[in-house]
Design an enzyme around this catalytic site. Structure first.
Site, short mmCIF file in Angstrom:
data_model
loop_
_atom_site.label_atom_id
_atom_site.label_comp_id
_atom_site.label_asym_id
_atom_site.label_seq_id
_atom_site.Cartn_x
_atom_site.Cartn_y
_atom_site.Cartn_z
N ASP A 198 -44.05 3.33 -8.57
CA ASP A 198 -44.99 2.40 -9.21
C ASP A 198 -44.21 1.38 -10.06
O ASP A 198 -42.99 1.47 -10.19
CB ASP A 198 -46.03 3.15 -10.05
CG ASP A 198 -45.40 3.89 -11.24
OD1 ASP A 198 -44.23 4.29 -11.14
OD2 ASP A 198 -46.07 4.05 -12.27
N HIS A 230 -42.47 6.87 -0.97
CA HIS A 230 -43.53 6.23 -1.76
C HIS A 230 -42.84 5.37 -2.82
O HIS A 230 -42.50 5.83 -3.91
CB HIS A 230 -44.42 7.30 -2.41
CG HIS A 230 -45.62 6.73 -3.11
ND1 HIS A 230 -46.80 6.49 -2.46
CD2 HIS A 230 -45.82 6.32 -4.39
CE1 HIS A 230 -47.68 5.98 -3.31
NE2 HIS A 230 -47.10 5.86 -4.50
N ASP A 248 -42.39 13.09 5.00
CA ASP A 248 -41.80 11.76 4.88
C ASP A 248 -42.84 10.70 5.25
O ASP A 248 -42.71 10.02 6.27
CB ASP A 248 -40.55 11.66 5.77
CG ASP A 248 -39.87 10.31 5.64
OD1 ASP A 248 -40.14 9.59 4.65
OD2 ASP A 248 -39.08 9.96 6.55
N GLU A 287 -42.12 10.43 -3.39
CA GLU A 287 -41.92 9.27 -4.27
C GLU A 287 -40.48 9.29 -4.79
O GLU A 287 -39.76 10.28 -4.63
CB GLU A 287 -42.92 9.33 -5.45
CG GLU A 287 -42.90 8.06 -6.30
CD GLU A 287 -44.11 7.91 -7.23
OE1 GLU A 287 -45.03 8.74 -7.18
OE2 GLU A 287 -44.11 6.92 -8.01
O1 G3I Z 1 -47.01 22.47 -16.61
C1 G3I Z 1 -47.39 23.06 -15.36
C2 G3I Z 1 -46.68 24.38 -15.18
O2 G3I Z 1 -47.08 25.26 -16.19
C3 G3I Z 1 -46.98 24.93 -13.78
O3 G3I Z 1 -46.20 26.06 -13.53
C4 G3I Z 1 -46.65 23.88 -12.72
C5 G3I Z 1 -47.02 24.31 -11.31
O4 G3I Z 1 -46.95 23.23 -10.41
O5 G3I Z 1 -47.34 22.70 -13.02
C6 G3I Z 1 -46.97 22.14 -14.25
O6 G3I Z 1 -47.58 20.90 -14.44
C7 G3I Z 1 -47.15 19.88 -13.57
C8 G3I Z 1 -46.43 18.81 -14.36
O7 G3I Z 1 -46.11 17.76 -13.52
C9 G3I Z 1 -45.12 19.33 -14.96
O8 G3I Z 1 -44.18 19.63 -13.96
C10 G3I Z 1 -48.38 19.30 -12.89
O9 G3I Z 1 -48.95 20.27 -12.04
C11 G3I Z 1 -48.01 18.09 -12.10
O10 G3I Z 1 -49.18 17.46 -11.63
C12 G3I Z 1 -47.23 17.12 -12.95
O11 G3I Z 1 -46.74 16.11 -12.13
C13 G3I Z 1 -46.28 14.95 -12.75
C14 G3I Z 1 -46.96 13.76 -12.06
O12 G3I Z 1 -46.42 12.55 -12.55
C15 G3I Z 1 -48.46 13.74 -12.28
O13 G3I Z 1 -48.76 13.57 -13.61
C16 G3I Z 1 -44.78 14.86 -12.54
O14 G3I Z 1 -44.12 15.86 -13.32
C17 G3I Z 1 -44.24 13.51 -12.92
O15 G3I Z 1 -42.89 13.42 -12.52
C18 G3I Z 1 -45.06 12.41 -12.23
O16 G3I Z 1 -44.61 11.19 -12.70
C19 G3I Z 1 -45.12 10.04 -12.07
C20 G3I Z 1 -45.74 9.18 -13.15
O17 G3I Z 1 -46.88 9.84 -13.65
C21 G3I Z 1 -46.08 7.79 -12.63
N1 G3I Z 1 -44.94 7.18 -11.99
C22 G3I Z 1 -44.43 7.96 -10.90
C23 G3I Z 1 -43.97 9.32 -11.37
C24 G3I Z 1 -43.35 10.13 -10.26
O18 G3I Z 1 -44.27 10.66 -9.36
O1 9MR Z 2 -48.37 5.11 -6.66
C1 9MR Z 2 -48.77 6.05 -7.64
C2 9MR Z 2 -47.61 6.96 -7.98
O2 9MR Z 2 -46.58 6.21 -8.59
C3 9MR Z 2 -48.05 8.10 -8.87
O3 9MR Z 2 -47.01 9.04 -9.00
C4 9MR Z 2 -49.25 8.77 -8.28
C5 9MR Z 2 -49.79 9.89 -9.17
O4 9MR Z 2 -50.17 9.42 -10.41
O5 9MR Z 2 -50.28 7.85 -8.05
C6 9MR Z 2 -49.92 6.86 -7.13
O6 9MR Z 2 -51.00 5.98 -6.98
C7 9MR Z 2 -52.06 6.44 -6.20
C8 9MR Z 2 -53.23 6.81 -7.11
O7 9MR Z 2 -52.93 7.88 -7.95
C9 9MR Z 2 -54.46 7.12 -6.27
N1 9MR Z 2 -54.75 6.04 -5.38
C10 9MR Z 2 -53.66 5.72 -4.47
C11 9MR Z 2 -52.44 5.32 -5.24
C12 9MR Z 2 -51.29 4.97 -4.30
O8 9MR Z 2 -51.01 6.00 -3.42
#
Ligand code: G3I
Ligand code: 9MR
Length: 580
Positions: free
Chosen positions: A187, A508, A550, A559
């Site tokens: 993103d 992604h 992929d 991503e």
């Molecule tokens: O804290 C729980 C843990 O207790 C449990 O064991 C585990 C099982 O899967 O989940 C843990 O929570 C997870 C958390 O990350 C910490 O690892 C959530 O399920 C998981 O949904 C969460 O994912 C994060 C994701 O954003 C959604 O919020 C990722 O760490 C994080 O790297 C990712 O970051 C995104 C940014 O929001 C937006 N930009 C892209 C980036 C990469 O995808």
């Molecule tokens: O592109 C977004 C990515 O960077 C984030 O990790 C992800 C989870 O927050 O969300 C992606 O965006 C999606 C959104 O959450 C739902 N609609 C489709 C978007 C693109 O795939």
């Protein structure tokens, strides 16, 4: 004489025919899992084979079809998570350099790989160059970006204060400039918390291997003649971070973002309004830690900037002390403010580790007792660094600088060291019996969103333990995880774009997706297997270590992100530095 020549001719024909047919008959198989880049001449070399049988012979064959190594498969004694048997081909004793394949009659042959000094140096550079490709607010000219040249996007000179961030000096709607920085991931937003661990990890490489890092040539534009390329690239993000601090009170905004994620377009076409959103304690502390490190790292090159870094760090710290528990709670915030913000939250609820990290970096840079008082020793259970868990970034720094911290309590250093060694020992032990012979995956819980960064961060822990003890088994454990990332794993992917024979082609990543005719922008580690499969894409498997696809839709497994590339940069370049 004629007869002898004729016989010789037949003999040569026979040998070359036999090796040729031996190889030609064998199909390339992806059941042989190995590091698709290659190996160092004097380090371990292993492949994992998912077919075959105990004691079966394998061969390593060079470009001229000459067998350079013969060995027997041994059973790993363990099943993969999907219940398969696995066998190990150990050819560590091969020290000859060159390009080779591994061949197993009845099974197949591998893709080719190298045995070479500096075998990962190109990858090490590319992993860092990936940050240049993530630059915000600037065009990337062909001279530096090759076929991935692009127009400038996101000037970020007209960012609005979101109501969640409004204060006396900066009411809602105030226009602020906060240009530069790196796009967080696939993103286009910029998040302070995730910049925290990213910068901390990149600075750690510099502090651990200053000479090596200083010599890296990245082919990026120079803002001044004073800086090594490595620090030049990091400066791009540091400059943005400065602008995320409110000059009125030292507080730090959690993120700079659009309200919703942009479409799959190039940066210059992603033009929705951007906002500075909510100050948070996590942002202030991560910011303080990064700025305190930057103060040390830039001191010899840009003394004025270095002094500004320390000032910014101390102001952020002071804000955090006055506001110790301001969490970033996006859903709550959306109930009271508009527009709703639905981009990445990086909403950490436990800030104990952020305090330790910030206090540690500030203490190392200033030796001021007020910071020492805020550093506590390890919790009972070790927790690997992640964006939400930065305690060990502080401990790594304390261990690294311990010689210059005479007043730091010995008992705490000892308990930190002890937990590090215990963890490293546990890693090495479980890696030694696992199906892929890697630390990564010894526990199913390793497979979370961004699991590849778990592998890389485990590698960093092991390298830190190696630097402290010079115990070679830690280095080997780190190497095993590097091999994991580059192909010795349950999917057979080398998880870095542009590297290896089977690597992600549909990450992604908006700039890669928006120009599908080009190869993806190179040097990026994708998130990796994640059985959460939160993106709802179709996956071929539900097994944790195979939950990878992929496809561009797969933001939960495919991503890219700066906090995943930073530990890749560390791991690969640390190896290159140690092998130098
Ligand atoms: O804290 C729980 C843990 O207790 C449990 O064991 C585990 C099982 O899967 O989940 C843990 O929570 C997870 C958390 O990350 C910490 O690892 C959530 O399920 C998981 O949904 C969460 O994912 C994060 C994701 O954003 C959604 O919020 C990722 O760490 C994080 O790297 C990712 O970051 C995104 C940014 O929001 C937006 N930009 C892209 C980036 C990469 O995808
Ligand atoms: O592109 C977004 C990515 O960077 C984030 O990790 C992800 C989870 O927050 O969300 C992606 O965006 C999606 C959104 O959450 C739902 N609609 C489709 C978007 C693109 O795939």
């Amino acid at each position: 004489m004629k007869k002898i020549t004729y016989c010789l001719f037949l003999l040569i024909l026979a040998t070359s025919c036999s090796t040729k047919s031996f190889q030609q008959d064998l199909p390339v198989t992806d059941q042989i899992r190995l590091n698709q880049i290659g190996f160092y001449p004097n380090q371990a070399k292993k492949a994992i084979i998912l077919e075959g049988k105990e004691a079966q012979t394998f061969y390593v064959v060079d470009k001229k079809n000459k067998i350079v190594f013969t060995g027997n498969l041994i059973s790993s004694g363990a099943k993969t998570l999907s219940g398969k048997d696995s066998y190990i081909a150990d050819f560590s004793d091969l020290t000859k350099t060159g390009s080779f394949i591994l061949a197993i009659p009845g099974v197949g042959k591998s893709v080719s790989f190298l045995v070479e000094k500096e075998v990962h140096s190109t990858l090490g550079l590319a992993a860092m160059k990936a940050f240049y490709f993530q630059r915000v607010s600037t065009a990337l000219p062909t001279e530096y970006a090759g076929i991935w040249a692009r127009a400038a996007g996101h000037p970020d000179d007209q960012v609005q204060i979101h109501p969640s961030a409004a204060g006396t000096g900066r009411p809602t709607g105030t226009v602020v400039a906060a240009p530069k920085g790196w796009y967080d991931a696939g993103d286009y937003n910029k998040y302070i918390v995730n910049s925290g661990i990213t910068m901390g990890t990149l600075f750690a490489l510099y502090e651990d291997f200053p000479k090596y890092t200083t010599n890296l040539k990245l082919n990026i534009p120079a803002s001044t003649q004073q800086l090594p390329d490595y620090l030049e690239e990091i400066l791009w993000n540091l400059e943005w971070m400065f602008a995320m601090q409110d000059p009125q009170d030292g507080g730090v905004y959690h993120k700079l973002t659009t309200a919703r994620f942009e479409g799959m377009v190039m940066p210059e076409h992603a033009i929705n309004q951007r906002y500075l959103v909510a100050k948070s304690t996590a942002a202030a502390l991560d910011f303080a830690a990064v700025m305190a490190q930057a103060n040390r790292v830039y001191r010899d090159y840009l003394p004025d900037l270095s002094a500004q870094c320390l000032m910014a760090a101390e102001q952020a710290w002071t804000w955090a002390v006055a506001n110790p528990q301001v969490l970033y709670e996006q859903n709550e915030m959306n109930k009271v403010h508009e527009p709703d913000i639905v981009t990445g939250a990086y909403g950490d609820r436990d800030l104990k580790d952020e305090w330790v990290w910030a206090a540690s970096e500030l203490y190392i840079s200033t030796q001021n007792d007020q910071y020492l008082a805020k550093i506590s020793g390890p919790e009972p259970e070790f927790r690997l660094p992640s964006w939400a868990n930065v305690r060990w970034l502080g401990y790594y720094s304390l261990l690294r600088h311990q010689q210059s911290l005479p007043k730091f309590p010995n008992e705490m250093l000892e308990s930190i060291t002890e937990q590090m060694i215990q963890t490293a020992d546990g890693y090495v032990k479980s890696g030694a019996t696992s199906a892929y012979r890697t630390v990564m995956g010894q526990n199913q819980r390793d497979f979370i969103w961004g699991s590849n960064s778990v592998a890389a961060n485990q590698g960093i822990l092991l390298i830190q333990a190696y630097l402290l003890t010079k115990n070679n088994s830690y280095l080997q454990g780190a190497l095993d995880n590097m091999d994991y990332l580059l192909g010795r794993n349950a999917t057979g992917y080398a998880y870095v774009t542009g590297f290896g024979s089977k690597s992600p082609i549909n990450p992604h990543h908006r700039p890669s997706e928006a120009e599908p005719d080009k190869a993806p922008v190179p040097g990026f580690l994708v998130g990796g297997p994640n059985p959460g499969q939160q993106d709802g894409c179709t996956y071929a498997s539900k097994i944790p270590d195979e939950s990878y696809t992929d496809q561009t839709c797969s933001y939960a497994s495919n991503e890219v992100a700066i906090n995943w590339n930073a530990p890749l940069v560390y791991l690969i370049n640390a190896f290159e530095a140690i092998m130098h």
